[in-house]
Scaffold this motif. Structure first.
Motif, PDB file in Angstrom:
ATOM      1  N   ILE A 232      68.594  62.827 -68.518  1.00 43.18           N
ATOM      2  CA  ILE A 232      67.765  63.122 -67.349  1.00 43.18           C
ATOM      3  C   ILE A 232      67.166  64.528 -67.454  1.00 43.18           C
ATOM      4  CG2 ILE A 232      67.803  63.457 -64.852  1.00 43.18           C
ATOM      5  CD1 ILE A 232      67.923  60.545 -65.699  1.00 43.18           C
ATOM      6  N   ASN A 233      67.993  65.508 -67.848  1.00 43.57           N
ATOM      7  CA  ASN A 233      67.533  66.893 -67.932  1.00 43.57           C
ATOM      8  C   ASN A 233      66.621  67.137 -69.129  1.00 43.57           C
ATOM      9  OD1 ASN A 233      70.726  68.286 -66.836  1.00 43.57           O
ATOM     10  ND2 ASN A 233      69.048  67.462 -65.648  1.00 43.57           N
ATOM     11  N   SER A 234      67.123  66.829 -70.326  1.00 40.56           N
ATOM     12  CA  SER A 234      66.455  67.253 -71.556  1.00 40.56           C
ATOM     13  C   SER A 234      65.372  66.298 -72.042  1.00 40.56           C
ATOM     14  CB  SER A 234      67.496  67.432 -72.674  1.00 40.56           C
ATOM     15  OG  SER A 234      68.439  68.421 -72.313  1.00 40.56           O
ATOM     16  N   TRP A 235      65.372  65.072 -71.548  1.00 43.64           N
ATOM     17  CA  TRP A 235      64.351  64.110 -71.954  1.00 43.64           C
ATOM     18  C   TRP A 235      63.352  63.822 -70.834  1.00 43.64           C
ATOM     19  CZ3 TRP A 235      64.375  61.168 -76.766  1.00 43.64           C
ATOM     20  CH2 TRP A 235      65.362  61.583 -77.654  1.00 43.64           C
ATOM     21  N   MET A 236      63.853  63.618 -69.618  1.00 49.24           N
ATOM     22  CA  MET A 236      62.972  63.292 -68.504  1.00 49.24           C
ATOM     23  C   MET A 236      62.502  64.527 -67.716  1.00 49.24           C
ATOM     24  SD  MET A 236      62.446  60.036 -68.561  1.00 49.24           S
ATOM     25  CE  MET A 236      62.373  60.301 -70.345  1.00 49.24           C
ATOM     26  N   ALA A 237      63.074  65.695 -68.011  1.00 50.29           N
ATOM     27  CA  ALA A 237      62.708  66.950 -67.325  1.00 50.29           C
ATOM     28  C   ALA A 237      62.906  66.833 -65.817  1.00 50.29           C
ATOM     29  CB  ALA A 237      61.272  67.347 -67.648  1.00 50.29           C
ATOM     30  N   GLU A 238      63.957  66.154 -65.422  1.00 48.25           N
ATOM     31  CA  GLU A 238      64.265  65.987 -64.009  1.00 48.25           C
ATOM     32  C   GLU A 238      65.663  66.528 -63.721  1.00 48.25           C
ATOM     33  OE1 GLU A 238      63.848  61.845 -63.252  1.00 48.25           O
ATOM     34  OE2 GLU A 238      61.669  61.841 -63.502  1.00 48.25           O
ATOM     35  N   PRO A 239      65.906  66.989 -62.507  1.00 49.47           N
ATOM     36  CA  PRO A 239      67.243  67.518 -62.181  1.00 49.47           C
ATOM     37  C   PRO A 239      68.246  66.387 -62.021  1.00 49.47           C
ATOM     38  CG  PRO A 239      65.862  67.539 -60.230  1.00 49.47           C
ATOM     39  CD  PRO A 239      64.972  67.112 -61.369  1.00 49.47           C
ATOM     40  N   TRP A 240      69.485  66.673 -62.358  1.00 44.81           N
ATOM     41  CA  TRP A 240      70.563  65.693 -62.269  1.00 44.81           C
ATOM     42  C   TRP A 240      71.178  65.710 -60.886  1.00 44.81           C
ATOM     43  CZ3 TRP A 240      72.899  61.677 -64.490  1.00 44.81           C
ATOM     44  CH2 TRP A 240      74.220  61.381 -64.142  1.00 44.81           C
ATOM     45  N   GLU A 241      71.378  64.533 -60.340  1.00 42.50           N
ATOM     46  CA  GLU A 241      72.097  64.388 -59.081  1.00 42.50           C
ATOM     47  C   GLU A 241      73.087  63.244 -59.234  1.00 42.50           C
ATOM     48  OE1 GLU A 241      69.757  65.350 -55.235  1.00 42.50           O
ATOM     49  OE2 GLU A 241      68.399  64.180 -56.475  1.00 42.50           O
ATOM     50  N   ASP A 242      74.359  63.531 -58.987  1.00 37.71           N
ATOM     51  CA  ASP A 242      75.381  62.486 -58.996  1.00 37.71           C
ATOM     52  C   ASP A 242      75.349  61.811 -57.630  1.00 37.71           C
ATOM     53  OD1 ASP A 242      77.598  60.894 -59.096  1.00 37.71           O
ATOM     54  OD2 ASP A 242      78.831  62.356 -60.145  1.00 37.71           O
ATOM     55  N   THR A 243      74.593  60.708 -57.535  1.00 40.24           N
ATOM     56  CA  THR A 243      74.373  60.087 -56.235  1.00 40.24           C
ATOM     57  C   THR A 243      75.656  59.576 -55.601  1.00 40.24           C
ATOM     58  OG1 THR A 243      73.845  58.023 -57.387  1.00 40.24           O
ATOM     59  CG2 THR A 243      72.010  59.432 -56.787  1.00 40.24           C
TER      60      THR A 243
END
Length: 610
Positions: free
Chosen positions: A340-351
């Protein structure tokens, strides 16, 4: 006959030539034009040595050229890993050295990384480019401070506050900001310290870049606070409409009988406008014809401009590579956060464990403060001791670990807490009043004071602290080992804070009517709700691996009530809260003893007849 004037020619020495050249105005070039004209890549640092070519990574052009926009003061680049963010910084540094010499600073996560990049990236770039090499003052330079004609370039680790606060600079570059340490008790956070160095320059420029980590990370917050946010749009080769590369449009076979490698190799991108199939062969031309477009504008003034881009745009990564990484990581939270972080450039959230203040306030019941719900069977409390005050909370517990906060607050001293803990709390159903059965008090601060207090109130108070090492159990009973203390030999509780935070966060999502719900009294204040949700669980680097750890969402936020609730929950476990439901199970009726026969009654009555 008119004679032409005679012009006497004198030889020009080397120093005169350099003096005359120094008086010439700089070339009228953008940063990307400078890079293509002067930047040389060497074989040690690049897979494609030789002159820099913008066509290889055309999306970097708009980012680099934003440095010269007179309206823009701050540039934010939120990106996937290995998309060229560091190269954009290097090109900007080369432009500054040659075109606009000014004091410049680059901040890296650590001094070690700063020294490595100086040795392996910046100095080789300078030496490989003749226009930079002739301006480089090698003898006067140090590893972390390079000297050039008319300027210096300072390289600093974010872990060195004194170096961040020692120079006035015009150009500030902050690389991989989400890896910077947080604020400490003595210093502000490194980004704030570095920003202070630019205050004397009205024409300052600040460049922030990083791969995102969590929603409250530096780069994601900076992106959300930008006046303008831009994304890179590319033309579809089929319909010609400008589209964005996003995960939702990556398609691969759904045949579960196939291996994930085979499914990934067949991945293609579907145009969201026309549905046309886009393959890796189309990407190069699409990137060259792409452009940055505004997707969000918070202000008509573009003082802060943000750029966001993910791995789909990398010319070196295939669609199949992205799909393969997804399949490899989807069942492993640690690996999936990296995806999520390094490929999608999005912040991680443990839903599963995501909590916020609004969720807490949704857990209000009809029972007012200081009143014990009718289903409650015991009361426990937790106390967090701070330098200037003491935080406390009292929670009622029932069957299936159902619980409700009935009171919480701040006190000036433990003496005030003693009064609160010894009060009788009325029941909602009018039954007998209840008192706190057990209170755990954090002994991390002013340990001797806490030990003495607990020894004086041993009938309801025990000292406790969070376990420093790994624990398999929720808590462990040990003893105070301090011969000089009155509490020597007294029980002390080591608490596995991570497990209790998991429990609290998970039960917050249960509805109030559910068994095992975690509730608060009617009229609960937002400050409590903010503090009890001040942490979230994210991957943190520990040695050579990432570990899911509870950390504060904001380095400046308070989490004292969360600590209190953790201790209250541990106290409930000590009192066997998990077995309370057994009291509700109906016991099988005891059959009545059979009535004695008449002759047995006659014998009992006439025992002495013989």
């Amino acid at each position: 006959m008119k004679r032409s004037p005679r012009i006497r020619k004198y030889p020009v020495t080397d120093y005169q030539r350099k003096a005359l050249e120094s008086l010439m105005p700089p070339e009228d070039l953008t940063v990307s034009e400078w890079a293509e004209k002067y930047r040389m890549l060497d074989s040690k640092t690049s897979a494609l040595p030789g002159p820099w070519r913008n066509e290889m990574t055309p999306y970097l052009v708009g980012i680099m050229d934003a440095l010269l926009d007179y309206e823009t003061e701050e540039i934010v680049l939120c990106k996937s890993a290995q998309l060229g963010g560091t190269e954009a910084i290097l090109n900007a540094l080369g432009y500054i050295i040659q075109q606009d010499p000014s004091p410049t600073m680059v901040v890296y996560p650590s001094d070690v990384l700063a020294e490595s990049i100086s040795k392996n990236r910046i100095v080789p770039m300078v030496l490989a480019s003749p226009s930079l090499r002739e301006r480089y003052q090698a003898l006067e330079s140090k590893k972390l401070e390079l000297q050039f004609d008319g300027m210096y370039l300072s390289l600093v680790g974010s872990n060195s506050p004194s170096n961040l606060a020692s120079k006035a600079i015009r150009f500030l570059f902050l690389d991989e900001v989400d890896k910077y340490p947080g604020a400490s008790a003595k210093e502000a956070d490194p980004i704030a310290l570095a920003r202070e160095r630019t205050k004397t320059f009205q024409n300052r420029k600040i460049f922030i870049t990083s791969t995102p980590t969590i929603t409250t990370g530096h780069v994601w917050k900076a992106l959300q606070n930008c006046d303008i946010e831009k994304h890179y749009f590319v033309p579809c080769p089929h319909c010609g409409k400008m589209i964005e590369f996003k995960w939702a449009n990556l398609k691969f076979p759904n045949d579960e009988g196939m291996s994930y490698v085979d499914r990934a190799e067949l991945a293609v991108y579907a145009c969201p406008e026309c549905g046309g199939v886009i393959t890796d062969q189309h990407k190069g031309q699409m990137l060259r014809l792409g452009e940055w477009r505004v997707v969000k504008q918070n202000s008509p003034h573009g003082k802060r401009v943000g750029f966001w881009i993910n791995t789909f745009y990398s010319p070196f990564v295939r669609f199949a590579d992205i799909a393969k990484e997804y399949f490899k990581s989807r069942h492993d939270p640690e690996s999936h956060q990296n995806f999520i972080n390094s490929w999608m450039a999005e912040p991680w959230e443990d839903t599963a464990l995501k909590t916020d203040a609004d969720l807490v306030l949704e857990r209000q019941t009809h029972v007012p403060e200081l009143v014990v719900p009718s289903w409650a069977k015991l009361l426990t409390a937790g106390v967090d001791v701070q330098k200037t005050c003491v935080y406390w909370t009292i929670r009622a517990w029932g069957s299936y670990i159902t619980s409700q906060n009935i009171a919480h607050g701040q006190a000036l001293s433990l003496a005030d807490v003693e009064h609160v803990m010894n009060l009788q709390y009325q029941r909602e159903d009018g039954g007998a009043p209840m008192v706190v059965n057990l209170c755990l008090i954090d002994s991390g601060y002013d340990t001797d004071m806490v030990y003495d207090f607990c020894s004086e109130n041993s009938e309801w108070a025990l000292p406790s602290k969070g376990a420093s090492g790994a624990m398999n159990d929720h808590y462990r009973i040990t003893q105070v080992n301090r011969p000089t203390s009155r509490a020597h030999g007294m029980q002390m509780v080591l608490v596995n804070t991570g497990l209790y935070k998991d429990m609290i966060a998970g039960r917050m999502h249960k509805k109030n009517a559910d068994k095992g719900s975690w509730m608060v009294y009617q009229g609960c204040d937002r400050e409590y709700a903010e503090q009890v949700t001040a942490e979230h669980k994210v991957n943190v680097r520990s040695g050579k691996k990432n570990v899911l750890t509870w950390v504060q969402k904001n380095s400046h936020g308070d989490n004292h009530y969360l600590d209190c609730e953790v201790y209250a929950a541990a106290a409930a476990d000590i009192l066997d809260v998990r077995k309370l439901y057994l009291e509700d199970i109906a016991q099988p009726p005891v059959p009545p003893e059979p009535a004695p026969a008449p002759e047995e009654e006659w014998i009992k009555t006439h025992e002495n007849w013989i």
